[in-house]
Design a protein around this motif. Sequence first.
Motif, PDB file in Angstrom:
ATOM      1  N   ALA A  10       0.830  -1.208   0.000  1.00  0.00           N
ATOM      2  CA  ALA A  10       0.000   0.000   0.000  1.00  0.00           C
ATOM      3  C   ALA A  10       0.865   1.259   0.000  1.00  0.00           C
ATOM      4  CB  ALA A  10      -0.940  -0.004   1.205  1.00  0.00           C
ATOM      5  N   THR A  14       0.903   4.002  -2.965  1.00  0.00           N
ATOM      6  CA  THR A  14       0.609   5.394  -2.628  1.00  0.00           C
ATOM      7  C   THR A  14       1.716   6.316  -3.128  1.00  0.00           C
ATOM      8  OG1 THR A  14      -0.577   4.674  -0.649  1.00  0.00           O
ATOM      9  CG2 THR A  14       0.092   6.980  -0.740  1.00  0.00           C
ATOM     10  N   ALA A  18       1.300   9.259  -5.905  1.00  0.00           N
ATOM     11  CA  ALA A  18       1.656  10.631  -5.541  1.00  0.00           C
ATOM     12  C   ALA A  18       2.742  11.193  -6.451  1.00  0.00           C
ATOM     13  CB  ALA A  18       2.111  10.680  -4.086  1.00  0.00           C
ATOM     14  N   SER A  99      -6.708  11.962  -8.515  1.00  0.00           N
ATOM     15  CA  SER A  99      -5.735  12.638  -7.655  1.00  0.00           C
ATOM     16  C   SER A  99      -5.288  13.966  -8.257  1.00  0.00           C
ATOM     17  CB  SER A  99      -4.522  11.732  -7.419  1.00  0.00           C
ATOM     18  OG  SER A  99      -4.892  10.537  -6.770  1.00  0.00           O
ATOM     19  N   THR A 160      -1.669  14.238  -1.914  1.00  0.00           N
ATOM     20  CA  THR A 160      -2.080  13.026  -2.623  1.00  0.00           C
ATOM     21  C   THR A 160      -1.896  11.799  -1.745  1.00  0.00           C
ATOM     22  OG1 THR A 160      -1.455  14.055  -4.729  1.00  0.00           O
ATOM     23  CG2 THR A 160      -1.749  11.670  -4.727  1.00  0.00           C
ATOM     24  N   VAL A 161      -0.808  11.764  -0.995  1.00  0.00           N
ATOM     25  CA  VAL A 161      -0.570  10.638  -0.090  1.00  0.00           C
ATOM     26  C   VAL A 161      -1.694  10.514   0.935  1.00  0.00           C
ATOM     27  CG1 VAL A 161       0.931   9.844   1.793  1.00  0.00           C
ATOM     28  CG2 VAL A 161       1.934  10.589  -0.362  1.00  0.00           C
ATOM     29  N   VAL A 167     -10.157   8.814  -3.482  1.00  0.00           N
ATOM     30  CA  VAL A 167      -9.575   7.564  -3.964  1.00  0.00           C
ATOM     31  C   VAL A 167     -10.489   6.379  -3.682  1.00  0.00           C
ATOM     32  CG1 VAL A 167      -7.213   8.427  -3.767  1.00  0.00           C
ATOM     33  CG2 VAL A 167      -8.224   7.214  -1.843  1.00  0.00           C
ATOM     34  N   THR A 178      -5.506  -0.276  -6.392  1.00  0.00           N
ATOM     35  CA  THR A 178      -6.038   1.009  -5.923  1.00  0.00           C
ATOM     36  C   THR A 178      -6.068   1.125  -4.398  1.00  0.00           C
ATOM     37  OG1 THR A 178      -8.323   0.183  -5.951  1.00  0.00           O
ATOM     38  CG2 THR A 178      -7.507   1.217  -7.974  1.00  0.00           C
ATOM     39  N   VAL A 180      -4.639   2.249  -1.480  1.00  0.00           N
ATOM     40  CA  VAL A 180      -3.563   3.109  -1.003  1.00  0.00           C
ATOM     41  C   VAL A 180      -3.534   3.081   0.528  1.00  0.00           C
ATOM     42  CG1 VAL A 180      -3.548   4.596  -3.031  1.00  0.00           C
ATOM     43  CG2 VAL A 180      -5.115   5.093  -1.155  1.00  0.00           C
ATOM     44  N   VAL A 181      -2.603   3.814   1.116  1.00  0.00           N
ATOM     45  CA  VAL A 181      -2.382   3.748   2.556  1.00  0.00           C
ATOM     46  C   VAL A 181      -3.624   4.150   3.352  1.00  0.00           C
ATOM     47  CG1 VAL A 181      -1.124   4.814   4.462  1.00  0.00           C
ATOM     48  CG2 VAL A 181       0.114   4.039   2.460  1.00  0.00           C
ATOM     49  N   SER A 182      -4.280   5.232   2.959  1.00  0.00           N
ATOM     50  CA  SER A 182      -5.443   5.704   3.712  1.00  0.00           C
ATOM     51  C   SER A 182      -6.557   4.662   3.727  1.00  0.00           C
ATOM     52  CB  SER A 182      -5.960   7.017   3.127  1.00  0.00           C
ATOM     53  OG  SER A 182      -6.260   6.872   1.747  1.00  0.00           O
TER      54      SER A 182
END
Length: 228
Positions: A10, A14, A18, A99, A160-161, A167, A178, A180-182
């Motif tokens: 992830a 990300t 970004a 993004s 973006t991160v 997202v 798809t 990502v960290v969040s």
Amino acid sequence: MFLSPDNLEAIWLTAKVAAITTAILLVLGTPLAWWLARSKAWIAKPVGALVSLPLVLPPSVLGFYLLVVMGPHGLVGQWMLALGLPTLPFTFAGLVVASVFYSLPFMVQPILSSMQALGSRPLEAAATLRASPLDRFFHVVLPLCRPGIVTGCIMSFAHTVGEFGVVLMVGGNIPGVTRVVSVQIFDHVEALEYADAHRLAAVMLVFAFVVLLTLQVYNARQARKAMA
């Protein structure tokens, strides 16, 4: 191991989103900021408002409309299907496009502020030396606006991160594509995996602090140079 393979995946995804988003915004946002700074046309005000819209619009609202427009029944989605291309929602490319829209003001605003503060005297001096408009832009405007450009790049990357609403709406939650960290943190919390959520959130907290500290140091150095 401090971070699981899923968390590392992830983070890598990300960072890739970004980095690509920041590069696209740098190419698109710099001339857009210059046009907004110099244009006296009436349409510049509405365009400026549209650029700033993500600052006040809930991310889920922006994500919803991007999903509709890029979906199979939307304007962009139908155009892509007519060309024999897949639609953008729930793909890596769609994640990047969303993004770009969401982080656009974080690139444009710092550059726009630098260009507005530039004034006309440096450009007039370059014009007396018979520099073309293109030469003036690349050899006068961009070097003098470097602090704003650097700030825009850093803020766009960091923003973006930290995306979540946009997202999730446009990209969904597809591992390795798809997620990502969040979204990964949200998944950990939903699954009551608080230890994993804490570790990943701690990484994001440190990242955010480093970004802000870097900006503080950079801006302080630029201010000292300006006074020297």
